[in-house]
Scaffold this motif. Sequence first.
Motif, PDB file in Angstrom:
ATOM      1  N   VAL A  55       0.874  -1.315   0.144  1.00 58.17           N
ATOM      2  CA  VAL A  55       0.154   0.056  -0.262  1.00 58.17           C
ATOM      3  C   VAL A  55       0.932   1.336  -0.082  1.00 58.17           C
ATOM      4  N   CYS A  56       1.851   1.147   0.848  1.00 60.22           N
ATOM      5  CA  CYS A  56       2.891   2.576   0.832  1.00 60.22           C
ATOM      6  C   CYS A  56       3.695   2.634  -0.361  1.00 60.22           C
ATOM      7  N   ILE A  57       4.164   1.474  -1.062  1.00 58.92           N
ATOM      8  CA  ILE A  57       4.858   1.635  -2.361  1.00 58.92           C
ATOM      9  C   ILE A  57       3.992   2.135  -3.295  1.00 58.92           C
ATOM     10  N   ASP A  58       2.899   1.610  -3.512  1.00 53.39           N
ATOM     11  CA  ASP A  58       1.745   2.053  -4.264  1.00 53.39           C
ATOM     12  C   ASP A  58       1.560   3.680  -4.193  1.00 53.39           C
ATOM     13  N   PHE A  59       1.208   3.990  -2.967  1.00 53.24           N
ATOM     14  CA  PHE A  59       1.014   5.486  -2.618  1.00 53.24           C
ATOM     15  C   PHE A  59       2.321   6.358  -2.916  1.00 53.24           C
ATOM     16  N   LEU A  60       3.438   6.074  -2.639  1.00 56.54           N
ATOM     17  CA  LEU A  60       4.454   6.890  -2.822  1.00 56.54           C
ATOM     18  C   LEU A  60       4.863   6.792  -4.186  1.00 56.54           C
ATOM     19  N   LYS A  61       4.748   5.903  -5.088  1.00 55.93           N
ATOM     20  CA  LYS A  61       4.845   5.788  -6.499  1.00 55.93           C
ATOM     21  C   LYS A  61       3.967   6.863  -7.417  1.00 55.93           C
ATOM     22  N   ARG A  62       2.703   6.689  -6.599  1.00 56.11           N
ATOM     23  CA  ARG A  62       1.753   7.769  -7.457  1.00 56.11           C
ATOM     24  C   ARG A  62       1.955   8.984  -7.027  1.00 56.11           C
ATOM     25  N   GLU A  63       2.316   9.304  -5.971  1.00 50.83           N
ATOM     26  CA  GLU A  63       2.723  10.753  -5.596  1.00 50.83           C
ATOM     27  C   GLU A  63       3.902  11.300  -6.227  1.00 50.83           C
ATOM     28  N   SER A  64       4.882  10.244  -6.189  1.00 53.69           N
ATOM     29  CA  SER A  64       6.293  10.617  -7.227  1.00 53.69           C
ATOM     30  C   SER A  64       5.788  11.128  -8.723  1.00 53.69           C
ATOM     31  N   PHE A  65       4.789  10.423  -9.014  1.00 49.38           N
ATOM     32  CA  PHE A  65       4.420  10.409 -10.452  1.00 49.38           C
ATOM     33  C   PHE A  65       3.594  11.905 -10.706  1.00 49.38           C
ATOM     34  N   ASN A  66       3.180  12.453  -9.536  1.00 48.28           N
ATOM     35  CA  ASN A  66       2.526  13.884  -9.433  1.00 48.28           C
ATOM     36  C   ASN A  66       3.289  14.872  -9.065  1.00 48.28           C
ATOM     37  N   GLY A  67       4.619  14.639  -8.919  1.00 50.02           N
ATOM     38  CA  GLY A  67       5.392  15.431  -8.697  1.00 50.02           C
ATOM     39  C   GLY A  67       5.630  15.758  -7.184  1.00 50.02           C
ATOM     40  N   LYS A  68       5.255  14.936  -6.314  1.00 49.45           N
ATOM     41  CA  LYS A  68       5.225  14.870  -4.899  1.00 49.45           C
ATOM     42  C   LYS A  68       6.231  13.833  -4.187  1.00 49.45           C
ATOM     43  N   ASN A  69       7.334  14.329  -3.861  1.00 51.46           N
ATOM     44  CA  ASN A  69       8.291  13.368  -3.235  1.00 51.46           C
ATOM     45  C   ASN A  69       8.631  13.638  -1.906  1.00 51.46           C
ATOM     46  N   TYR A  70       8.801  12.532  -0.990  1.00 55.04           N
ATOM     47  CA  TYR A  70       9.073  12.751   0.411  1.00 55.04           C
ATOM     48  C   TYR A  70      10.211  12.361   1.010  1.00 55.04           C
ATOM     49  N   ASP A  71      10.676  12.570   2.116  1.00 50.06           N
ATOM     50  CA  ASP A  71      12.003  12.110   2.618  1.00 50.06           C
ATOM     51  C   ASP A  71      11.762  10.926   3.668  1.00 50.06           C
ATOM     52  N   VAL A  72      10.618  11.554   4.348  1.00 49.67           N
ATOM     53  CA  VAL A  72      10.193  10.479   5.552  1.00 49.67           C
ATOM     54  C   VAL A  72       8.605   9.945   5.198  1.00 49.67           C
ATOM     55  N   LEU A  73       8.501   8.498   5.594  1.00 49.21           N
ATOM     56  CA  LEU A  73       7.147   8.146   5.712  1.00 49.21           C
ATOM     57  C   LEU A  73       6.908   7.445   7.066  1.00 49.21           C
ATOM     58  N   CYS A  74       5.830   7.763   7.749  1.00 48.89           N
ATOM     59  CA  CYS A  74       5.494   7.301   9.061  1.00 48.89           C
ATOM     60  C   CYS A  74       4.267   6.398   8.903  1.00 48.89           C
ATOM     61  N   VAL A  75       4.059   5.262   9.380  1.00 55.56           N
ATOM     62  CA  VAL A  75       2.934   4.394   9.277  1.00 55.56           C
ATOM     63  C   VAL A  75       2.511   4.106  10.578  1.00 55.56           C
TER      64      VAL A  75
END
Length: 199
Positions: A55-75
């Motif tokens: 779920v997290c990898i899918d979310f991060l990939k979609r966000e990156s595709f839309n120009g949003k990149n993150y340094d830290v992810l917290c679950v």
Amino acid sequence: MISYTINAAHSSGLFDRVVVSTEDEEIAQISKEYGAEIDVRSLELATDSATIKDVCIDFLKRESFNGKNYDVLCVLYATAPLRNSKDIQQVVSLLDPGKCDFSLAVTQYDLPPHQALKKWGGDALAPFMPELISARADTVGELCVDNGSTYAVSVPAFIKQQSFYGQNLCGYDMPRNRSVDVDTQDDFDLVTYYAERIK
């Protein structure tokens, strides 16, 4: 129950965004009421076999595709309602790229884990770790367990290793009375018991 986790995330002051991943309309509505954004899971990721890692990898990939990149992810699991904002801050504060790329909340075992027995059917048992079953606890060293509440990762390391238990893993010792992971009615009763006494 999810409101406790959303409130703790906001109170931590750490996050640019607090996002709830769900395909459930009721959960989405409640989450919005408490100030969270909603990311609707695809049907492929709304199954019992899907993992939070997926779920997290899918979310991060979609966000990156839309120009949003993150340094830290917290679950933050909603099934751990007694985890508070300070616990979240402690877990995230451990991150130090290259030294600690993965951090999580841990707690102590109730009983010595090296004495675990595995059931083989019926009443048959066998030591899970035969080489340690008779060892004294002070010779095994301090053992702890992921308490199922709080995970923080350096996003580049997470994407590369695709695990919450990657290299350079650190743990924050969270008190047992805040480390209840609600999976059963007994867990819920225990959370209620502790919640009434933590106030």
